[in-house]
Scaffold this active site. Structure first.
Site, mmCIF file in Angstrom:
data_model
loop_
_atom_site.group_PDB
_atom_site.id
_atom_site.type_symbol
_atom_site.label_atom_id
_atom_site.label_comp_id
_atom_site.label_asym_id
_atom_site.label_seq_id
_atom_site.Cartn_x
_atom_site.Cartn_y
_atom_site.Cartn_z
ATOM 1 N N ASN A 23 0.747 -1.447 -0.201
ATOM 2 C CA ASN A 23 0.171 -0.114 0.136
ATOM 3 C C ASN A 23 0.810 1.285 0.014
ATOM 4 O OD1 ASN A 23 -3.153 -0.446 0.281
ATOM 5 N ND2 ASN A 23 -2.169 -2.133 1.512
ATOM 6 N N MET A 102 0.391 -2.832 12.087
ATOM 7 C CA MET A 102 -0.613 -3.835 12.957
ATOM 8 C C MET A 102 -0.356 -3.702 14.467
ATOM 9 S SD MET A 102 -1.699 -5.442 10.491
ATOM 10 C CE MET A 102 -2.436 -7.019 10.937
ATOM 11 N N HIS A 121 -8.253 -1.309 6.330
ATOM 12 C CA HIS A 121 -8.592 -2.477 6.750
ATOM 13 C C HIS A 121 -9.143 -3.602 5.852
ATOM 14 C CE1 HIS A 121 -9.679 -5.635 9.891
ATOM 15 N NE2 HIS A 121 -10.765 -5.468 9.446
ATOM 16 N N ASP A 153 -9.962 5.838 15.582
ATOM 17 C CA ASP A 153 -10.645 6.142 16.916
ATOM 18 C C ASP A 153 -9.981 5.219 18.346
ATOM 19 O OD1 ASP A 153 -12.227 4.144 17.003
ATOM 20 O OD2 ASP A 153 -14.074 5.306 17.156
HETATM 21 C C1 GAR Z 1 -3.422 -4.596 3.978
HETATM 22 O O1 GAR Z 1 -4.315 -5.480 3.555
HETATM 23 C C2 GAR Z 1 -4.159 -3.945 5.202
HETATM 24 O O2 GAR Z 1 -5.554 -3.629 5.125
HETATM 25 C C3 GAR Z 1 -3.742 -4.862 6.219
HETATM 26 O O3 GAR Z 1 -2.599 -5.324 6.309
HETATM 27 C C4 GAR Z 1 -2.379 -5.331 4.805
HETATM 28 C C5 GAR Z 1 -0.874 -4.529 4.457
HETATM 29 O O4 GAR Z 1 -0.480 -4.866 3.415
HETATM 30 N N1 GAR Z 1 -3.995 -4.332 7.648
HETATM 31 C C6 GAR Z 1 -4.526 -5.010 8.597
HETATM 32 O O5 GAR Z 1 -5.289 -5.993 8.629
HETATM 33 C C7 GAR Z 1 -5.035 -3.876 9.985
HETATM 34 N N2 GAR Z 1 -5.859 -4.777 10.708
HETATM 35 P P1 GAR Z 1 0.848 -4.207 2.790
HETATM 36 O O6 GAR Z 1 2.023 -4.331 3.813
HETATM 37 O O7 GAR Z 1 1.360 -4.869 1.389
HETATM 38 O O8 GAR Z 1 0.531 -2.919 2.424
#
Ligand code: GAR
Length: 212
Positions: A23, A102, A121, A153
């Site tokens: 991301n 995380m 998320h 939040d």
């Molecule tokens: C993403 O899918 C994000 O939504 C998730 O981790 C991934 C990170 O991907 N986040 C969570 O689950 C938060 N609860 P990336 O490191 O390849 O961007």
């Protein structure tokens, strides 16, 4: 200070990561493609809660300053939270983006960045909050799931929703296949939402987010 075509200041982003950082990469690629002023924002630093992750390597490759704030290096969760807030503040961001970060932040962080701390998320909130949004949707037997970009939040994935993307669950899906399809939608959504927030500004009315 650089300005957008509409004459507004380019916003400063700090991005927080814990993993592969795809991301983050999508944001970097889009800003590179459009240019900082057209996108309306620049990434000024990338922070993480652990060392040695691909997300940090991506930031370093892009020439960005990085910082790591590990919970285990502090006496308490509160001290870690204050240190994270300090580390982020040093870069004077307009928006902070949790892109696969995380960790749940605490009071001090929210006192400084509440209302401008964006998280993505991998589920359609309020369904399947927490660390295993993809696995939980699959186990529940949901037929559609997706991703949610929201403001953070003091709850777990409970903040006001900015945008959502829908992904169909296939019979043959396992967690990794489904997560990959969600992430394709998620990356586009995050890039679009962060750009709009940066260029247009926003206000939060109760649970509703209005982008000007
Ligand atoms: C993403 O899918 C994000 O939504 C998730 O981790 C991934 C990170 O991907 N986040 C969570 O689950 C938060 N609860 P990336 O490191 O390849 O961007």
């Amino acid at each position: 200070m650089a300005a957008t075509p509409a004459g507004r200041a380019v916003k400063r982003l700090v991005v927080l990561v814990s993993g592969s950082g795809t991301n983050l990469q999508a944001l970097l690629d889009e800003i590179h493609r459009t240019g900082v002023t057209a996108y309306g924002a620049e990434i000024v630093a990338v922070g993480a809660d652990r060392d040695g992750i691909e997300g940090l390597a991506r930031a370093e490759l892009a020439g960005l300053p990085t910082f790591v704030c590990r919970v285990k290096d502090f006496g308490s969760r509160g001290e870690w939270d204050t240190a994270l807030a300090e580390a982020v503040s040093a870069f004077q961001p307009d928006l902070v983006v949790s892109a696969g970060f995380m960790k749940i932040v605490g009071k001090e962080f929210l006192a400084r960045f509440g209302g401008r701390f964006v998280n993505t998320h991998p589920a359609l909130l309020p369904s399947f909050p927490g660390a295993h949004g993809v696995r939980d949707a699959l186990a529940y037997g949901a037929k559609v799931t997706g991703c949610t970009v929201h403001f953070v939040d003091d709850g777990v994935d409970t903040g006001p929703i900015i945008a959502q993307g829908v992904v169909e669950v296939r019979d043959e899906d396992d967690e990794s296949a489904l997560h990959e399809r969600i992430k394709e939608v998620e990356r586009r959504l995050l890039v679009e939402v962060v750009g709009r927030l940066a260029r247009n500004g926003h206000r939060i009315e109760g649970r509703k987010v209005v982008i000007q």
